[in-house]
Design an enzyme around this catalytic site. Structure first.
Site, mmCIF file in Angstrom:
data_model
loop_
_atom_site.group_PDB
_atom_site.id
_atom_site.type_symbol
_atom_site.label_atom_id
_atom_site.label_comp_id
_atom_site.label_asym_id
_atom_site.label_seq_id
_atom_site.Cartn_x
_atom_site.Cartn_y
_atom_site.Cartn_z
ATOM 1 N N LYS A 67 0.819 -1.221 0.000
ATOM 2 C CA LYS A 67 0.000 0.000 0.000
ATOM 3 C C LYS A 67 0.849 1.265 0.000
ATOM 4 O O LYS A 67 0.598 2.192 -0.775
ATOM 5 C CB LYS A 67 -0.930 0.001 1.219
ATOM 6 C CG LYS A 67 -1.994 -1.073 1.214
ATOM 7 C CD LYS A 67 -2.923 -0.947 2.390
ATOM 8 C CE LYS A 67 -2.271 -1.289 3.709
ATOM 9 N NZ LYS A 67 -1.890 -2.713 3.827
ATOM 10 N N THR A 68 1.841 1.316 0.882
ATOM 11 C CA THR A 68 2.636 2.538 0.996
ATOM 12 C C THR A 68 3.431 2.799 -0.271
ATOM 13 O O THR A 68 3.485 3.935 -0.767
ATOM 14 C CB THR A 68 3.576 2.451 2.217
ATOM 15 O OG1 THR A 68 2.786 2.383 3.408
ATOM 16 C CG2 THR A 68 4.489 3.669 2.291
ATOM 17 N N GLU A 97 -3.953 5.596 1.668
ATOM 18 C CA GLU A 97 -3.930 4.151 1.845
ATOM 19 C C GLU A 97 -5.230 3.712 2.520
ATOM 20 O O GLU A 97 -5.872 4.503 3.212
ATOM 21 C CB GLU A 97 -2.745 3.735 2.722
ATOM 22 C CG GLU A 97 -1.397 4.040 2.107
ATOM 23 C CD GLU A 97 -0.248 3.593 2.996
ATOM 24 O OE1 GLU A 97 -0.423 2.601 3.753
ATOM 25 O OE2 GLU A 97 0.812 4.228 2.938
#
Length: 463
Positions: free
Chosen positions: A122-123, A166
């Site tokens: 996600k990051t 996110e």
């Protein structure tokens, strides 16, 4: 539920304002003229920055910090009901919102909201998209779960209708979001202290996808098992798949890795202006090809020119603690990585194998007892390719029950598999002493885990 109204700024208090996500949300509200204050248990670089920006931060969480003029209080999932500030809010009848509820409400103020979900990646994917949007001069508001150099932090406050964040599945927090563009990178077992099994996790991701409006788009990794079941019958039928097969709408072909393990590939996406274009990444690993494909697919949805996409990805050299080069020490290259799930460890070591090295030495700190117990054999298998594995004690994070598991259990599992150079030490000082004696010229040392193992990399490279 209390509703935040951007047109009616009020007094908002954050319990746990020093968290990387909470601090960003506080800054967004402050920019919208809300009167923002909050507390945290200890001072940090984040709380210092908030104070410097004009936000009052109380160090130490006490009932007397909760005053009658507060209109709403925001808290993180880490705050328990016996927290003195939380209990004071309940006693005073002050409206309360969880971090996820506030983030979801903020998103509704942006026409082009983007939420990046998945068990892993996600990051990094959010960071890639950030670079592309900034290259496009789209003036986005961004909330990312790590420090991104181009933002000089984890938050960017823009003034357009684009919002990027996110979306984490833990405690079903992403079910508070209703993004126009929902990205699903992968769906695997994790957070088994909350979810019962993989079927429950898949059901959660399907519900997240169901929040996408009919005029939006669901961007889905084609490698997810039975991924059609995640989106069939939803109001949003615009599902775009990315991956490595000819079923994918956006497919990476002719993948080649350079001497640093960074990939270049050719896009196959008939009907798109991006078809047959070549992409060059500046971050290592095959897993980052997937992350880049997600970012590229989104950029196509938003009608961004490929030149902008290419420049954005070329400018991205990684996010904080994602195969992050920390420096050299004793002629050893030191990398730090946030990997704390077997799939993430495997991806990191696959990237490391393509990176220049003599031997790969991993100093790994397991994260949470529940995760270590649930994936003990998988952790050992994922770590096995490293030439030397050094284990630190489990980082408890939010947990207090050890569940009868320890890093010595992981050591025994590695030894059972036949690993000849696996070690356990109970303190960071012992680990640093061992590494100083064991590391050789041109070795690649990776400190790995979601806890504070990064302190070892920082201390070694600062010498």
């Amino acid at each position: 539920m209390y509703q935040i109204d951007f047109n009616n700024p009020v007094n908002v208090y954050f319990i746990g304002i020093g968290g990387i996500s909470m601090s960003g949300l506080a800054e967004i509200l402050k920019d919208r003229h809300f009167n923002v204050s909050g507390s945290d248990r200890a001072m940090s670089t984040i709380t210092s920055a908030l104070t410097a920006s004009g936000i009052q931060v109380n160090i130490g969480q006490r009932a007397e910090n909760i005053t009658s003029d507060l209109d709403v209080v925001v808290y993180t999932a880490a705050i328990s009901e016996d927290n003195p500030e939380y209990a004071a809010c309940v006693a005073a009848g002050i409206p309360m919102l969880s971090r996820a509820e506030l983030l979801g409400q903020i998103m509704t103020n942006f026409a082009n909201s983007i939420a990046v979900s998945g068990t892993h990646g996600k990051t990094t994917t959010t960071s890639m998209i950030s670079h592309i949007l900034l290259q496009a001069s789209s003036d986005p508001t961004i909330s990312v779960g790590g420090i991104l150099p181009v933002l000089n932090g984890n938050i960017r406050i823009g003034h357009s209708d684009t919002f990027l964040t996110e979306a984490c599945e833990y405690t079903n927090s992403f079910l508070q979001f209703y993004p126009k563009y929902a990205i699903i990178l992968n769906v695997e077992e994790d957070h088994m202290d909350f979810f019962h099994d993989l079927n429950e996790i898949r059901a959660s991701f399907r519900e997240f996808a169901s929040h996408t409006p009919a005029d939006g788009a669901i961007l889905l990794y084609d490698g997810i098992t039975d991924n059609a079941a995640l989106t069939e019958g939803l109001a949003c039928d615009h599902v775009i798949r990315f991956g490595f097969t000819d079923r994918a709408d956006f497919c990476a072909t002719e993948i080649v890795f350079d001497d640093k393990g960074c990939a270049s590939f050719v896009l196959s996406c008939p009907g798109s202006a991006y078809d047959k274009e070549t992409v060059q990444l500046r971050v290592p690993g095959r897993h980052n090809v997937i992350n880049a494909l997600a970012a590229i697919t989104l950029a196509d949805c938003m009608d961004l020119p490929f030149r902008t996409v290419s420049k954005g990805l070329s400018s991205f050299h990684g996010a904080d603690r994602r195969f992050e080069y920390k420096g050299t020490w004793q002629d050893v290259t030191v990398i730090d990585d946030y990997a704390h799930h077997p799939t993430e460890i495997k991806a990191t070591l696959d990237a490391a194998l393509k990176y220049p090295h003599n031997r790969i030495i991993v100093a790994f700190q397991p994260h949470t007892y529940s995760r270590t117990k649930a994936f003990l054999e998988d952790f050992a298998a994922a770590l096995f390719p490293a030439d030397i594995v050094v284990l630190a004690d489990i980082y408890a994070a939010r947990e207090t029950d050890t569940l009868g598991i320890s890093s010595e259990d992981l050591l025994r599992e590695l030894q059972r598999l036949g690993h000849k150079e696996a070690y356990y030490f109970s303190t960071f000082e012992e680990i640093k002493k061992f590494l100083s004696e064991k590391c050789l010229h041109d070795d690649l040392l990776i400190t790995m885990g979601a806890g504070n193992i990064v302190n070892i990399a920082n201390e070694l490279t600062s010498k």
